[in-house]
Design an enzyme around this catalytic site. Structure first.
Site, PDB file in Angstrom:
ATOM      1  N   ASN A 121      -3.159  13.772 -43.617  1.00  0.00           N
ATOM      2  CA  ASN A 121      -2.371  12.548 -43.769  1.00  0.00           C
ATOM      3  C   ASN A 121      -3.117  11.484 -44.578  1.00  0.00           C
ATOM      4  OD1 ASN A 121      -0.104  10.999 -43.369  1.00  0.00           O
ATOM      5  ND2 ASN A 121      -0.519  10.505 -41.225  1.00  0.00           N
ATOM      6  N   ARG A 140       2.663   9.965 -23.073  1.00  0.00           N
ATOM      7  CA  ARG A 140       1.596   9.098 -23.570  1.00  0.00           C
ATOM      8  C   ARG A 140       2.130   7.673 -23.625  1.00  0.00           C
ATOM      9  NH1 ARG A 140      -1.230   8.817 -29.576  1.00  0.00           N
ATOM     10  NH2 ARG A 140       0.489   7.382 -29.959  1.00  0.00           N
ATOM     11  N   TYR A 186      -1.909   0.281 -33.147  1.00  0.00           N
ATOM     12  CA  TYR A 186      -1.759   1.730 -33.220  1.00  0.00           C
ATOM     13  C   TYR A 186      -0.799   2.280 -32.151  1.00  0.00           C
ATOM     14  CZ  TYR A 186      -2.195   6.557 -32.411  1.00  0.00           C
ATOM     15  OH  TYR A 186      -1.835   7.863 -32.202  1.00  0.00           O
ATOM     16  N   ASP A 217      -4.166   6.882 -25.666  1.00  0.00           N
ATOM     17  CA  ASP A 217      -5.028   7.122 -26.822  1.00  0.00           C
ATOM     18  C   ASP A 217      -5.771   5.829 -27.179  1.00  0.00           C
ATOM     19  OD1 ASP A 217      -6.204   7.894 -29.197  1.00  0.00           O
ATOM     20  OD2 ASP A 217      -4.393   8.816 -30.028  1.00  0.00           O
ATOM     21  N   HIS A 223      -7.883   5.654 -29.624  1.00  0.00           N
ATOM     22  CA  HIS A 223      -7.952   5.698 -31.093  1.00  0.00           C
ATOM     23  C   HIS A 223      -9.267   5.155 -31.657  1.00  0.00           C
ATOM     24  CE1 HIS A 223      -5.644   6.343 -34.914  1.00  0.00           C
ATOM     25  NE2 HIS A 223      -5.101   7.251 -34.134  1.00  0.00           N
ATOM     26  N   GLU A 262      -7.862   9.410 -24.420  1.00  0.00           N
ATOM     27  CA  GLU A 262      -8.182  10.110 -25.665  1.00  0.00           C
ATOM     28  C   GLU A 262      -9.000   9.228 -26.607  1.00  0.00           C
ATOM     29  OE1 GLU A 262      -4.583  11.272 -27.638  1.00  0.00           O
ATOM     30  OE2 GLU A 262      -5.576  11.515 -29.572  1.00  0.00           O
ATOM     31  N   GLU A 315      -9.341  15.010 -32.570  1.00  0.00           N
ATOM     32  CA  GLU A 315      -8.317  15.209 -33.602  1.00  0.00           C
ATOM     33  C   GLU A 315      -8.881  15.058 -35.012  1.00  0.00           C
ATOM     34  OE1 GLU A 315      -5.586  12.141 -32.309  1.00  0.00           O
ATOM     35  OE2 GLU A 315      -6.017  10.950 -34.085  1.00  0.00           O
ATOM     36  N   ARG A 326      -8.998  18.199 -28.633  1.00  0.00           N
ATOM     37  CA  ARG A 326      -7.840  17.630 -29.322  1.00  0.00           C
ATOM     38  C   ARG A 326      -7.636  18.170 -30.733  1.00  0.00           C
ATOM     39  NH1 ARG A 326      -3.669  15.881 -28.791  1.00  0.00           N
ATOM     40  NH2 ARG A 326      -3.628  13.847 -29.768  1.00  0.00           N
ATOM     41  N   HIS A 355      -3.724  18.584 -31.253  1.00  0.00           N
ATOM     42  CA  HIS A 355      -3.143  17.417 -31.922  1.00  0.00           C
ATOM     43  C   HIS A 355      -1.806  17.783 -32.567  1.00  0.00           C
ATOM     44  CE1 HIS A 355      -3.805  14.055 -35.117  1.00  0.00           C
ATOM     45  NE2 HIS A 355      -3.268  13.557 -34.031  1.00  0.00           N
ATOM     46  N   ASP A 383       2.419  14.450 -38.545  1.00  0.00           N
ATOM     47  CA  ASP A 383       1.703  14.792 -39.790  1.00  0.00           C
ATOM     48  C   ASP A 383       1.117  16.207 -39.737  1.00  0.00           C
ATOM     49  OD1 ASP A 383       0.263  12.488 -38.201  1.00  0.00           O
ATOM     50  OD2 ASP A 383      -1.405  13.628 -39.026  1.00  0.00           O
ATOM     51  N   GLU A 405       0.719  18.141 -27.443  1.00  0.00           N
ATOM     52  CA  GLU A 405       1.370  16.927 -27.957  1.00  0.00           C
ATOM     53  C   GLU A 405       2.609  17.325 -28.749  1.00  0.00           C
ATOM     54  OE1 GLU A 405      -1.055  14.782 -30.751  1.00  0.00           O
ATOM     55  OE2 GLU A 405      -0.051  12.892 -30.316  1.00  0.00           O
ATOM     56  N   TRP A 440      -9.725   2.324 -37.190  1.00  0.00           N
ATOM     57  CA  TRP A 440      -8.278   2.256 -36.964  1.00  0.00           C
ATOM     58  C   TRP A 440      -7.872   3.266 -35.914  1.00  0.00           C
ATOM     59  CZ3 TRP A 440      -4.334   5.968 -37.928  1.00  0.00           C
ATOM     60  CH2 TRP A 440      -3.041   5.501 -37.540  1.00  0.00           C
TER      61      TRP A 440
HETATM   62  O1  EZ4 Z   1      -3.228   8.604 -35.622  1.00  0.00           O
HETATM   63  O2  EZ4 Z   1      -2.059  11.775 -36.715  1.00  0.00           O
HETATM   64  O3  EZ4 Z   1      -2.979  11.313 -31.022  1.00  0.00           O
HETATM   65  N1  EZ4 Z   1      -2.480  11.133 -32.074  1.00  0.00           N
HETATM   66  C1  EZ4 Z   1      -2.959  10.373 -33.061  1.00  0.00           C
HETATM   67  C2  EZ4 Z   1      -2.170  10.327 -34.336  1.00  0.00           C
HETATM   68  C3  EZ4 Z   1      -3.020   9.981 -35.548  1.00  0.00           C
HETATM   69  C4  EZ4 Z   1      -2.308  10.411 -36.806  1.00  0.00           C
HETATM   70  C5  EZ4 Z   1      -3.134  10.134 -38.062  1.00  0.00           C
HETATM   71  O4  EZ4 Z   1      -2.540  10.731 -39.160  1.00  0.00           O
HETATM   72  O5  EZ4 Z   1      -3.970   9.743 -32.878  1.00  0.00           O
HETATM   73  O6  EZ4 Z   1      -1.093   9.433 -34.205  1.00  0.00           O
HETATM   74 CO    CO Z   2      -4.983  10.535 -31.130  1.00  0.00          CO
END
Ligand code: EZ4
Ligand code: CO
Length: 408
Positions: free
Chosen positions: A37, A147, A159, A216, A218, A242, A268, A289, A318, A322, A345, A408
């Protein structure tokens, strides 16, 4: 018994996908997903310019040898681009092998270990009301695990929070925006750490103790911040937390693990078993993941999961949109066969995506099933794909309130 052609297919039915299609001399085709992605064309070029020429004339049956040939043969090992390209080749070869045998791929991976793969969906809301209706929406669709991502007071778009869902609508969150520059989001970890436990408290009060809930982080916390969050979420009995810290530093999870019993999932953005070596051998995580697409394919992910099994660690592959339907189908064939499957997921792909990728996997009563079609069970529709030209898109950049770039 050799490969006759290797085509790299780029299509953009609302979001970008890179697919490899291998065809044998006998006319059997296999599909593999190489979607990365926001950096799609790098994987497409790697495949088209550097890998496809090596595949023509190779024996399509030699999956392990081809994996080693591309991995060791490149000299430059690992990395998301290389491993996505190898993954696509690997998936396509497994697809061909199972189609040639006339059986669904999971039969070659050991056969069924369970009735179906428990799926989790994504609920989100900028407010508690919106979040509750998103959760109800998912429960009505049959999801048995959810989630939960939430807006944070004082911050804008964060996010995982989709625009608020209408009843019956699919959760439609695509962070990679089709614009010249990445979108910018803002972030404040202290505000997040204060807010998230209050949201889980409200969700448990409304939906009761049984529903498996996931969250998550992130990649946004330091090890100590992650420990604080893990502890503060313990009363709400999460299925997992996560990506609580950025994954490059495996040792960071020691601090988190020693401080909280909240189950941990990570990986992921990993692309190799070596990204997990400390995490697995020291039992610092509960769930892997990785996506089959970003970890070198079915061959590599099966080995990784067998390694994890020794330490009681399960899968949680994951599966955002995407990952193409080809990659997701591979997850389901592997997931139905693995003894140490955990959860899958499942964000549903758009109707446009499913016009291009004709899937045969099913989602019934919260369980995903790879289906009984030979191979991966996904067909690529060239005509449908031709209507969707590649459009550059970027994942967002995240900044702290003082402007510093954050994860991010
Ligand atoms: O941010 O796949 O757990 N899922 C994630 C996703 C990722 C995207 C990035 O392309 O963290 O939403
Ligand atoms: Co994630």
């Amino acid at each position: 018994m050799t490969i006759r052609s290797a085509e790299v297919l780029v299509t953009s039915p609302g979001r970008n996908f890179v697919t490899l299609r291998l065809t044998t001399e006998e006319g059997v085709t296999g599909l593999g997903d190489a979607t990365l992605n926001g950096r799609e064309l790098a994987a497409a070029s790697y495949l088209r310019d550097h890998v496809a020429p090596l595949l023509i004339g190779r024996d399509e049956g030699q999956i392990e040898d081809t994996w080693q040939y591309l991995y060791r043969g490149a000299y430059w090992r690992r990395g998301p681009v290389t491993m996505a390209a190898i993954a696509a080749v690997d998936m396509a070869l497994w697809d061909i092998k199972a189609k040639t045998a006339g059986i669904p791929l999971y039969q070659l991976l050991g056969g069924r270990s369970r009735r179906g793969c428990l799926a989790y969906g994504h609920a989100s809301g900028s407010t508690t009301d919106a979040l509750f209706s998103s959760i109800r929406n998912h429960l009505e669709q049959g999801y048995g695990a959810i989630r939960v991502q939430t807006g944070v007071p004082g911050l804008g778009q964060v996010y995982g929070v989709a625009s608020d869902q209408q009843a019956g609508q699919r959760y439609d969150y695509e962070p990679a925006k089709r614009q010249a520059l990445p979108a910018e989001e803002s972030w404040d970890t202290r505000a997040y750490l204060r807010h998230v436990p209050t949201v889980f408290e409200a969700v448990r009060a409304e939906f009761g103790p049984e529903l498996p809930l996931l969250h998550d982080g992130h990649h946004r916390m330091t090890p100590n911040e992650a420990a604080i969050l893990g502890k503060s979420l313990e009363p709400y009995d999460l299925f997992w937390l996560e990506d609580c810290t950025p994954g490059e530093n495996q040792e960071a999870l020691r601090r988190v693990r020693s401080q909280t019993t909240t189950p941990l999932a990570i990986g992921e953005v990993f692309n190799s078993v070596f990204d997990y070596q400390t995490l697995i051998t020291e039992q610092l995580i509960d769930y892997v993941r990785s996506a089959v697409t970003h970890t070198g394919g079915i061959t590599a992910l099966k080995k990784l999961m067998d390694f994890a099994a020794i330490y009681g660690i399960r899968s949680g592959f994951h599966g955002p949109t995407d990952i193409s339907p080809v990659g997701q189908a591979a997850h389901l064939h592997l997931g139905i066969a693995l003894h140490n499957f955990g959860i899958q997921e499942y964000m549903q792909h758009s109707t446009d995506t499913l016009e291009v990728f004709r899937t045969s996997y099913t989602f019934t009563d919260g369980l995903l099933d790879p289906g009984e079609n030979p191979g991966l069970g996904v067909e690529y529709d060239d005509n449908a794909a031709a209507a969707f030209d590649y459009t550059p898109a970027y994942l967002p950049v995240n900044r702290r309130l003082d402007g510093t770039v954050h994860d991010w």
